[in-house]
Design an enzyme around this catalytic site. Structure first.
Site, PDB file in Angstrom:
ATOM      1  N   ARG A 206      10.980   9.217   6.396  1.00  0.00           N
ATOM      2  CA  ARG A 206      10.341   9.065   5.142  1.00  0.00           C
ATOM      3  C   ARG A 206      11.094   9.706   4.081  1.00  0.00           C
ATOM      4  NH1 ARG A 206       5.197  10.399   8.107  1.00  0.00           N
ATOM      5  NH2 ARG A 206       4.448   8.449   9.238  1.00  0.00           N
ATOM      6  N   PHE A 222       4.919  -3.236   8.345  1.00  0.00           N
ATOM      7  CA  PHE A 222       3.894  -2.392   9.253  1.00  0.00           C
ATOM      8  C   PHE A 222       3.717  -1.225   8.721  1.00  0.00           C
ATOM      9  CE2 PHE A 222       7.094  -5.147  11.620  1.00  0.00           C
ATOM     10  CZ  PHE A 222       6.494  -5.964  12.375  1.00  0.00           C
ATOM     11  N   ASP A 244       0.883  -5.049   6.289  1.00  0.00           N
ATOM     12  CA  ASP A 244       0.126  -4.630   7.567  1.00  0.00           C
ATOM     13  C   ASP A 244      -1.019  -5.641   8.074  1.00  0.00           C
ATOM     14  OD1 ASP A 244       0.330  -1.634   9.156  1.00  0.00           O
ATOM     15  OD2 ASP A 244      -1.360  -3.062   9.660  1.00  0.00           O
ATOM     16  N   SER A 245      -1.192  -5.782   9.211  1.00  0.00           N
ATOM     17  CA  SER A 245      -2.161  -6.942   9.649  1.00  0.00           C
ATOM     18  C   SER A 245      -3.680  -6.034   9.526  1.00  0.00           C
ATOM     19  CB  SER A 245      -1.745  -7.496  11.034  1.00  0.00           C
ATOM     20  OG  SER A 245      -1.701  -6.401  11.981  1.00  0.00           O
ATOM     21  N   ASP A 292       9.011  -1.061  10.958  1.00  0.00           N
ATOM     22  CA  ASP A 292       8.509  -0.232  11.817  1.00  0.00           C
ATOM     23  C   ASP A 292       7.383  -0.822  12.641  1.00  0.00           C
ATOM     24  OD1 ASP A 292       8.065   2.426  12.931  1.00  0.00           O
ATOM     25  OD2 ASP A 292       6.878   3.302  11.377  1.00  0.00           O
ATOM     26  N   CYS A 332       9.760   1.638  18.605  1.00  0.00           N
ATOM     27  CA  CYS A 332       9.319   2.753  19.208  1.00  0.00           C
ATOM     28  C   CYS A 332       8.742   2.598  20.571  1.00  0.00           C
ATOM     29  CB  CYS A 332       8.113   3.609  18.536  1.00  0.00           C
ATOM     30  SG  CYS A 332       7.013   1.950  18.370  1.00  0.00           S
TER      31      CYS A 332
HETATM   32  N1  SAH Z   1       5.211   2.796   9.474  1.00  0.00           N
HETATM   33  C1  SAH Z   1       4.036   3.346   9.609  1.00  0.00           C
HETATM   34  C2  SAH Z   1       3.557   3.218  11.238  1.00  0.00           C
HETATM   35  C3  SAH Z   1       3.547   2.068  11.836  1.00  0.00           C
HETATM   36  S1  SAH Z   1       2.728   1.827  12.980  1.00  0.00           S
HETATM   37  C4  SAH Z   1       3.898   5.093   9.124  1.00  0.00           C
HETATM   38  O1  SAH Z   1       5.007   5.323   8.821  1.00  0.00           O
HETATM   39  O2  SAH Z   1       2.911   5.654   9.307  1.00  0.00           O
HETATM   40  C5  SAH Z   1       2.640  -0.002  13.393  1.00  0.00           C
HETATM   41  C6  SAH Z   1       1.631  -0.749  12.361  1.00  0.00           C
HETATM   42  O3  SAH Z   1       1.850  -2.061  12.486  1.00  0.00           O
HETATM   43  C7  SAH Z   1       0.141  -0.498  12.639  1.00  0.00           C
HETATM   44  O4  SAH Z   1      -0.352  -0.118  11.482  1.00  0.00           O
HETATM   45  C8  SAH Z   1      -0.381  -1.866  12.832  1.00  0.00           C
HETATM   46  O5  SAH Z   1      -1.717  -2.129  12.441  1.00  0.00           O
HETATM   47  C9  SAH Z   1       0.635  -3.053  12.381  1.00  0.00           C
HETATM   48  N2  SAH Z   1       0.888  -4.349  12.979  1.00  0.00           N
HETATM   49  C10 SAH Z   1       0.782  -4.645  14.447  1.00  0.00           C
HETATM   50  N3  SAH Z   1       1.177  -5.746  14.607  1.00  0.00           N
HETATM   51  C11 SAH Z   1       1.371  -6.335  13.410  1.00  0.00           C
HETATM   52  C12 SAH Z   1       1.777  -7.552  12.866  1.00  0.00           C
HETATM   53  N4  SAH Z   1       1.981  -8.762  13.866  1.00  0.00           N
HETATM   54  N5  SAH Z   1       1.881  -7.632  11.460  1.00  0.00           N
HETATM   55  C13 SAH Z   1       1.909  -6.832  10.434  1.00  0.00           C
HETATM   56  N6  SAH Z   1       1.169  -5.622  10.973  1.00  0.00           N
HETATM   57  C14 SAH Z   1       1.145  -5.285  12.247  1.00  0.00           C
END
Ligand code: SAH
Length: 389
Positions: A206, A222, A244-245, A292, A332
């Protein structure tokens, strides 16, 4: 102690200190070990190899606690947890991964510290068996006021365990739990948030992003509670769009941005796969895109399906970049190796018709170490790519 006797030749990986015993390697079980009981692992010719935790339902039938003979007891966990904590430098208010499973000699035990609160995940039969001793050892660390359990990950199912969460030691805090990272403050929802509440593994990445975004248009896919998006705002991005979803995750992200007095940005509750297609159809472009996603492949068995999903979002990501733009792309998934991930992203660039160069190979922060003989520990890998002008 109960014993696992291996088939001839199957002691090799243990001799290299890889801490998993797969069910197919076992010739015979002596005694009647129950879920999480300690077992001695011996080679076909009877030589001692390790003491491990027995997991009757998992393909990973035993996970090594110790390479030397002896009892596994509360003192063992106190010593291992104190050793793990001593290897981290925790400053007040900062978040730190205190215990990182196999990397700290504690398979299935993950513990993150946010100030005086420790949030623990017990993800294996052995960790479950020793819940009390592990909770005591974490609570005994200097400055720890409470230990909260969040053992809800799907991997528990493979171990034959039900989800479990709640306060294990101490009393719940009265105020909100927060964590500071590079001068930004984030609220951590230890009870309802994902995993232990916050993704500490992306801390260094970050900050790297923050240095790249001045006057750039940034898309954070995400975004969860805004980790990358807030750093983009703090780094002087021209605009930030975050997707984010999860409604609660986006609400937390917006609140985190406001808490730090950061400028307005676009927060989209949407499926990233659909949102990227919509942006493509609208002809929208960005200077820097973060991908991510959650774990698409928990184990190697899911790698093929996961590869398609990674290729899809990376291809769309490349198409949405301005000339000279940057893609910061992660996986991940424990089941996708760094090598495979690079191949998938290379395939996506080829199909998108862009030239891309790797400027950084990205990893989890130093408090998520990887044991040399346990490559599976390198679950988080990323590439920072710049596309041609
Ligand atoms: N980048 C973030 C962590 C991401 S974790 C950080 O730095 O903290 C992954 C995220 O993806 C979660 O918040 C989850 O709600 C979201 N997610 C999962 N599937 C998804 C999709 N199809 N579309 C959008 N978001 C999604």
């Amino acid at each position: 102690m109960h014993k696992l006797i291996l088939k001839p030749g199957r002691e090799k990986s243990l001799k290299r200190r890889h801490p998993w015993v797969f069910s197919g390697a076992i010739a015979k079980v002596e005694g009647k070990p129950q879920l999480g009981d300690s077992v001695e692992v011996r080679s076909a010719d009877g030589a001692f190899l390790a003491v491990a935790a027995f997991s009757p339902e998992s393909q990973i039938r035993a996970r090594v606690w110790s390479w030397t003979a002896g009892d596994i007891d509360a003192a063992f966990f106190a010593q291992r947890i104190a050793r793990a904590a001593a290897a981290r430098s925790v400053s007040a208010g900062e978040g730190t991964r205190l215990v990182h499973g196999e990397s700290d000699g504690l398979p299935g035990v993950v513990a993150d510290r946010y100030g005086d609160t420790v949030v623990v995940q017990l993800l294996s039969a052995g960790a479950e068996r020793w819940r009390g001793a592990i909770a005591d050892a974490l609570a005994a660390l200097p400055g720890v006021a409470r230990v909260i359990e969040r053992s809800e990950a799907d991997v528990r199912e493979l171990e034959g365990l039900q989800p479990q969460s709640g306060l294990l030691r101490g009393e719940l805090a009265t105020g909100p739990l927060t964590v500071r990272e590079h001068g930004l403050e984030f609220a951590v929802d230890a009870e309802q948030g994902h995993k232990t509440g916050f993704y500490l593994d992306q801390r260094d990445n970050r900050l790297l992003l923050r240095g790249l975004v001045k006057d750039k248009t940034v898309l954070d896919c995400f975004c969860y509670c805004g980790g990358f998006a807030l750093n983009a705002l703090a780094g002087g991005a021209k605009s930030v769009t975050a997707i984010d979803s999860s409604g609660p995750a986006l609400a937390a992200a917006k609140a985190n941005a406001a808490r730090n007095g950061l400028p307005e940005s676009e927060w989209l509750e949407a499926d990233v796969f659909q949102a990227l297609r919509k942006f493509r159809d609208e002809g929208r472009k960005f200077d820097l895109i973060v991908l991510d996603p959650p774990k698409f492949a928990p184990t190697a068995a899911h790698a093929e399906k996961a590869a398609r999903a990674y290729k899809d979002i990376n291809l769309l990501g490349f198409r949405l970049l301005n000339p000279g733009g940057v893609l910061m792309s992660y996986s991940c998934s424990g089941g996708v190796s760094p090598d495979l991930f690079q191949k998938i992203v290379a395939g996506a660039a080829l199909d998108a018709g862009v030239d891309a160069r790797i400027e950084h190979w990205l990893h989890a922060s130093a408090d998520h170490p990887v044991v040399l003989n346990f490559p599976e520990g390198e679950y988080l890998k990323g590439l920072l790519l710049r596309v041609g002008v």
